[in-house]
Design a protein around this motif. Structure first.
Motif, PDB file in Angstrom:
ATOM      1  N   GLU A 123       0.030  -2.677   9.448  1.00 50.17           N
ATOM      2  CA  GLU A 123      -0.157  -3.897   8.827  1.00 50.17           C
ATOM      3  C   GLU A 123      -0.921  -4.831   9.801  1.00 50.17           C
ATOM      4  O   GLU A 123      -1.850  -5.315   9.443  1.00 50.17           O
ATOM      5  N   ARG A 124      -0.465  -4.515  11.059  1.00 51.20           N
ATOM      6  CA  ARG A 124      -1.084  -5.372  12.305  1.00 51.20           C
ATOM      7  C   ARG A 124      -2.472  -4.827  12.114  1.00 51.20           C
ATOM      8  O   ARG A 124      -3.317  -5.775  12.638  1.00 51.20           O
ATOM      9  N   GLU A 125      -2.404  -3.442  12.531  1.00 50.10           N
ATOM     10  CA  GLU A 125      -3.889  -3.178  12.814  1.00 50.10           C
ATOM     11  C   GLU A 125      -4.901  -3.381  11.589  1.00 50.10           C
ATOM     12  O   GLU A 125      -6.030  -3.505  11.780  1.00 50.10           O
ATOM     13  N   LEU A 126      -4.381  -3.274  10.460  1.00 46.35           N
ATOM     14  CA  LEU A 126      -5.313  -3.674   9.092  1.00 46.35           C
ATOM     15  C   LEU A 126      -5.486  -5.110   8.854  1.00 46.35           C
ATOM     16  O   LEU A 126      -6.290  -5.554   7.864  1.00 46.35           O
ATOM     17  N   ARG A 127      -4.813  -5.953   9.382  1.00 45.91           N
ATOM     18  CA  ARG A 127      -4.627  -7.406   9.223  1.00 45.91           C
ATOM     19  C   ARG A 127      -4.429  -7.549   7.788  1.00 45.91           C
ATOM     20  O   ARG A 127      -5.108  -8.584   7.468  1.00 45.91           O
ATOM     21  N   ALA A 128      -3.436  -6.993   7.400  1.00 41.17           N
ATOM     22  CA  ALA A 128      -3.049  -7.258   5.795  1.00 41.17           C
ATOM     23  C   ALA A 128      -1.828  -6.823   5.394  1.00 41.17           C
ATOM     24  O   ALA A 128      -1.314  -5.632   5.912  1.00 41.17           O
ATOM     25  N   PRO A 129      -1.092  -7.487   4.743  1.00 44.32           N
ATOM     26  CA  PRO A 129       0.306  -6.809   4.158  1.00 44.32           C
ATOM     27  C   PRO A 129      -0.004  -5.809   3.151  1.00 44.32           C
ATOM     28  O   PRO A 129      -0.874  -6.078   2.401  1.00 44.32           O
ATOM     29  N   LEU A 130       1.036  -4.890   3.469  1.00 46.34           N
ATOM     30  CA  LEU A 130       0.605  -3.645   2.331  1.00 46.34           C
ATOM     31  C   LEU A 130       1.858  -3.664   1.403  1.00 46.34           C
ATOM     32  O   LEU A 130       1.410  -3.068   0.424  1.00 46.34           O
ATOM     33  N   PHE A 131       2.685  -4.271   1.364  1.00 47.30           N
ATOM     34  CA  PHE A 131       3.911  -4.372   0.745  1.00 47.30           C
ATOM     35  C   PHE A 131       4.500  -5.711   0.290  1.00 47.30           C
ATOM     36  O   PHE A 131       4.644  -6.512   1.185  1.00 47.30           O
ATOM     37  N   VAL A 132       4.683  -5.844  -0.894  1.00 45.82           N
ATOM     38  CA  VAL A 132       5.657  -7.026  -1.250  1.00 45.82           C
ATOM     39  C   VAL A 132       7.318  -6.519  -1.090  1.00 45.82           C
ATOM     40  O   VAL A 132       7.571  -5.600  -2.220  1.00 45.82           O
ATOM     41  N   ARG A 133       7.779  -7.080  -0.474  1.00 48.95           N
ATOM     42  CA  ARG A 133       9.386  -6.756  -0.015  1.00 48.95           C
ATOM     43  C   ARG A 133      10.264  -7.576  -0.967  1.00 48.95           C
ATOM     44  O   ARG A 133      10.266  -8.943  -0.794  1.00 48.95           O
ATOM     45  N   THR A 134      11.158  -6.971  -1.639  1.00 45.89           N
ATOM     46  CA  THR A 134      12.398  -7.752  -2.023  1.00 45.89           C
ATOM     47  C   THR A 134      13.785  -6.957  -1.830  1.00 45.89           C
ATOM     48  O   THR A 134      13.592  -6.016  -1.255  1.00 45.89           O
ATOM     49  N   THR A 135      14.873  -7.386  -2.180  1.00 47.65           N
ATOM     50  CA  THR A 135      15.989  -6.906  -1.884  1.00 47.65           C
ATOM     51  C   THR A 135      16.164  -5.435  -2.600  1.00 47.65           C
ATOM     52  O   THR A 135      16.970  -4.623  -2.138  1.00 47.65           O
ATOM     53  N   ARG A 136      15.503  -5.223  -3.602  1.00 50.11           N
ATOM     54  CA  ARG A 136      15.921  -4.093  -4.360  1.00 50.11           C
ATOM     55  C   ARG A 136      14.818  -2.816  -4.455  1.00 50.11           C
ATOM     56  O   ARG A 136      14.970  -1.864  -4.460  1.00 50.11           O
ATOM     57  N   ARG A 137      13.424  -3.498  -4.315  1.00 58.77           N
ATOM     58  CA  ARG A 137      12.605  -2.482  -4.019  1.00 58.77           C
ATOM     59  C   ARG A 137      11.208  -3.120  -3.472  1.00 58.77           C
ATOM     60  O   ARG A 137      10.844  -4.383  -2.951  1.00 58.77           O
ATOM     61  N   VAL A 138      10.208  -2.266  -3.061  1.00 57.25           N
ATOM     62  CA  VAL A 138       8.933  -2.752  -2.413  1.00 57.25           C
ATOM     63  C   VAL A 138       7.934  -2.319  -3.376  1.00 57.25           C
ATOM     64  O   VAL A 138       7.994  -1.180  -3.927  1.00 57.25           O
ATOM     65  N   THR A 139       6.742  -2.894  -3.452  1.00 57.05           N
ATOM     66  CA  THR A 139       5.761  -2.742  -4.442  1.00 57.05           C
ATOM     67  C   THR A 139       4.506  -2.816  -3.693  1.00 57.05           C
ATOM     68  O   THR A 139       4.396  -3.766  -2.533  1.00 57.05           O
ATOM     69  N   LEU A 140       3.495  -2.375  -3.830  1.00 59.01           N
ATOM     70  CA  LEU A 140       2.095  -2.495  -3.244  1.00 59.01           C
ATOM     71  C   LEU A 140       1.477  -3.686  -3.269  1.00 59.01           C
ATOM     72  O   LEU A 140       1.295  -4.246  -4.426  1.00 59.01           O
ATOM     73  N   THR A 141       0.811  -4.391  -2.274  1.00 67.93           N
ATOM     74  CA  THR A 141      -0.037  -5.242  -2.601  1.00 67.93           C
ATOM     75  C   THR A 141      -1.334  -4.940  -2.935  1.00 67.93           C
ATOM     76  O   THR A 141      -1.804  -3.761  -3.090  1.00 67.93           O
ATOM     77  N   GLU A 142      -2.357  -5.651  -3.332  1.00 62.12           N
ATOM     78  CA  GLU A 142      -3.859  -4.915  -3.509  1.00 62.12           C
ATOM     79  C   GLU A 142      -4.303  -4.341  -2.062  1.00 62.12           C
ATOM     80  O   GLU A 142      -4.965  -3.403  -2.544  1.00 62.12           O
ATOM     81  N   ALA A 143      -4.104  -4.823  -1.280  1.00 58.87           N
ATOM     82  CA  ALA A 143      -4.565  -4.136  -0.073  1.00 58.87           C
ATOM     83  C   ALA A 143      -4.004  -2.820   0.105  1.00 58.87           C
ATOM     84  O   ALA A 143      -4.544  -1.603   0.621  1.00 58.87           O
ATOM     85  N   GLY A 144      -2.560  -2.887  -0.361  1.00 57.96           N
ATOM     86  CA  GLY A 144      -1.840  -1.366  -0.153  1.00 57.96           C
ATOM     87  C   GLY A 144      -2.262  -0.313  -1.198  1.00 57.96           C
ATOM     88  O   GLY A 144      -2.396   0.773  -0.940  1.00 57.96           O
ATOM     89  N   ARG A 145      -2.744  -0.912  -2.353  1.00 63.41           N
ATOM     90  CA  ARG A 145      -3.127  -0.127  -3.284  1.00 63.41           C
ATOM     91  C   ARG A 145      -4.631   0.574  -2.948  1.00 63.41           C
ATOM     92  O   ARG A 145      -4.895   1.778  -3.123  1.00 63.41           O
ATOM     93  N   ALA A 146      -5.615  -0.119  -2.257  1.00 60.65           N
ATOM     94  CA  ALA A 146      -6.778   0.238  -2.007  1.00 60.65           C
ATOM     95  C   ALA A 146      -6.470   1.394  -0.794  1.00 60.65           C
ATOM     96  O   ALA A 146      -6.984   2.243  -0.575  1.00 60.65           O
ATOM     97  N   LEU A 147      -5.387   0.988   0.227  1.00 58.59           N
ATOM     98  CA  LEU A 147      -5.236   2.143   1.212  1.00 58.59           C
ATOM     99  C   LEU A 147      -4.578   3.214   0.743  1.00 58.59           C
ATOM    100  O   LEU A 147      -4.819   4.531   1.010  1.00 58.59           O
ATOM    101  N   LEU A 148      -3.762   3.304  -0.279  1.00 56.12           N
ATOM    102  CA  LEU A 148      -3.033   4.331  -0.863  1.00 56.12           C
ATOM    103  C   LEU A 148      -3.889   5.464  -1.267  1.00 56.12           C
ATOM    104  O   LEU A 148      -3.495   6.971  -0.813  1.00 56.12           O
ATOM    105  N   ALA A 149      -5.170   5.501  -1.959  1.00 59.34           N
ATOM    106  CA  ALA A 149      -5.824   6.391  -2.442  1.00 59.34           C
ATOM    107  C   ALA A 149      -6.463   7.114  -1.276  1.00 59.34           C
ATOM    108  O   ALA A 149      -6.587   8.562  -0.962  1.00 59.34           O
ATOM    109  N   GLU A 150      -7.106   6.131  -0.148  1.00 58.11           N
ATOM    110  CA  GLU A 150      -7.461   6.774   0.995  1.00 58.11           C
ATOM    111  C   GLU A 150      -6.538   7.413   2.035  1.00 58.11           C
ATOM    112  O   GLU A 150      -6.794   8.663   2.458  1.00 58.11           O
TER     113      GLU A 150
END
Length: 294
Positions: free
Chosen positions: A40-67
């Motif tokens: 995340e520091r290298e990409l300068r963007a948060p990749l996950f939204v973290r909660t106590t039960r699960r984590v979900t992808l941010t928009e940046a995370g979704r873009a990174l996942l396919a690549e």
């Protein structure tokens, strides 16, 4: 950017949980969290939204996942290509398939593959044809056996397996069983239909046939497995339109060819990436299929 950071990112995205991903990767949870933070520091963007039960992808995370998945698939393919040049097929073979696909006995084919290539880890996933095509194009599957849903593209090519006409399955007491001639789509207007999820090949073929005939139908009983479909038809709760080879799965049911469907048919194919992107393991599996191993 390190490959292990991408591997860790993909694992968390798949499991939607840091603890489960860490257990699967055999790393500490603190080490996994540090790896994600570094990415995340290298990409300068948060990749996950973290909660106590699960984590979900941010928009940046979704873009990174396919690549990230594509990069990791290419790295794996590079390792496997070098091994293949040395005469060894190793690594992972990821196969997708619909249930009861025509033109290939998947279990028998995979068994033959394992006998010849015991060092390859086999992974299998069942899904609908649309989803399988997306998985192959994205590099998450090496190949898939599915209903033909599209023409060849830069990312996906089709190898024909089988073409079958569609049949109507009904209970022996149903009025269609006593009909003098094979039914046409118009004869089924108003019937209660049992069918699969819209992404399944048989459902797509049936929807296409009825749309071409201009006959509207409603699927009242939707299932995700073959046995449930046969059970519902067997209880006379509805009729089903299925590929021809389904008629042998429940001999007590009446099977009638569906006439006047034009060019609508059930056509199955092997879905593969472009030749240059096809893994050695996938080529070896297709060679067995072409040799008649299943």
């Amino acid at each position: 950017m390190e490959l292990r950071h991408l591997q860790h990112f993909v694992a968390v995205a798949e499991d939607q949980h840091f603890t489960r991903a860490a257990e699967r990767l055999l790393v500490s949870q603190s080490g996994l969290s540090a790896s994600i933070r570094a990415l995340e520091r290298e990409l300068r963007a948060p990749l996950f939204v973290r909660t106590t039960r699960r984590v979900t992808l941010t928009e940046a995370g979704r873009a990174l996942l396919a690549e990230a998945e594509r990069i990791l698939a290419q790295v794996r393919a590079a390792h496997e290509a070098v091994a293949a040049v040395q005469g060894v097929v190793r690594g992972t073979l990821s196969v997708g398939t619909e249930q009861c696909i025509a033109g290939v006995h998947v279990a028998g084919l995979l068994a033959a593959f394992r006998r010849r290539h015991p060092d390859v880890e086999i992974r299998l996933r069942q899904s609908g044809s649309g989803a399988l095509g997306e998985e192959v194009a994205a590099g998450r599957l090496d190949l898939a056996f599915a209903y033909r849903t599209q023409v060849d593209s830069d990312q996906l090519r089709c190898v024909p397996l089988a073409t079958e006409p569609m049949y109507v399955l009904c209970h022996p007491d149903h009025r269609l069983s006593r009909a003098a001639a094979a039914p046409v789509p118009e004869d089924l207007a108003g019937e209660v239909f049992v069918d699969f999820h819209p992404d399944w090949g048989p459902r797509r073929a049936t929807d296409g046939a009825f749309a071409a005939a201009g006959v509207r139908r409603t699927v009242a009983l939707e299932v995700n497995d073959v046995h449930s479909l046969l059970d519902l038809v067997g209880e006379n709760l509805g009729v089903a339109v299925v590929p021809r080879h389904f008629r042998h799965k429940r001999e007590a049911l009446t099977a009638l060819p569906l006439k006047d469907t034009g060019e609508a048919a059930y056509e199955t194919v092997a879905l593969l990436p472009a030749p240059a992107a096809t893994s050695p393991a996938a080529r070896a599996l297709m060679a067995l299929l072409e040799a008649g191993e299943a």
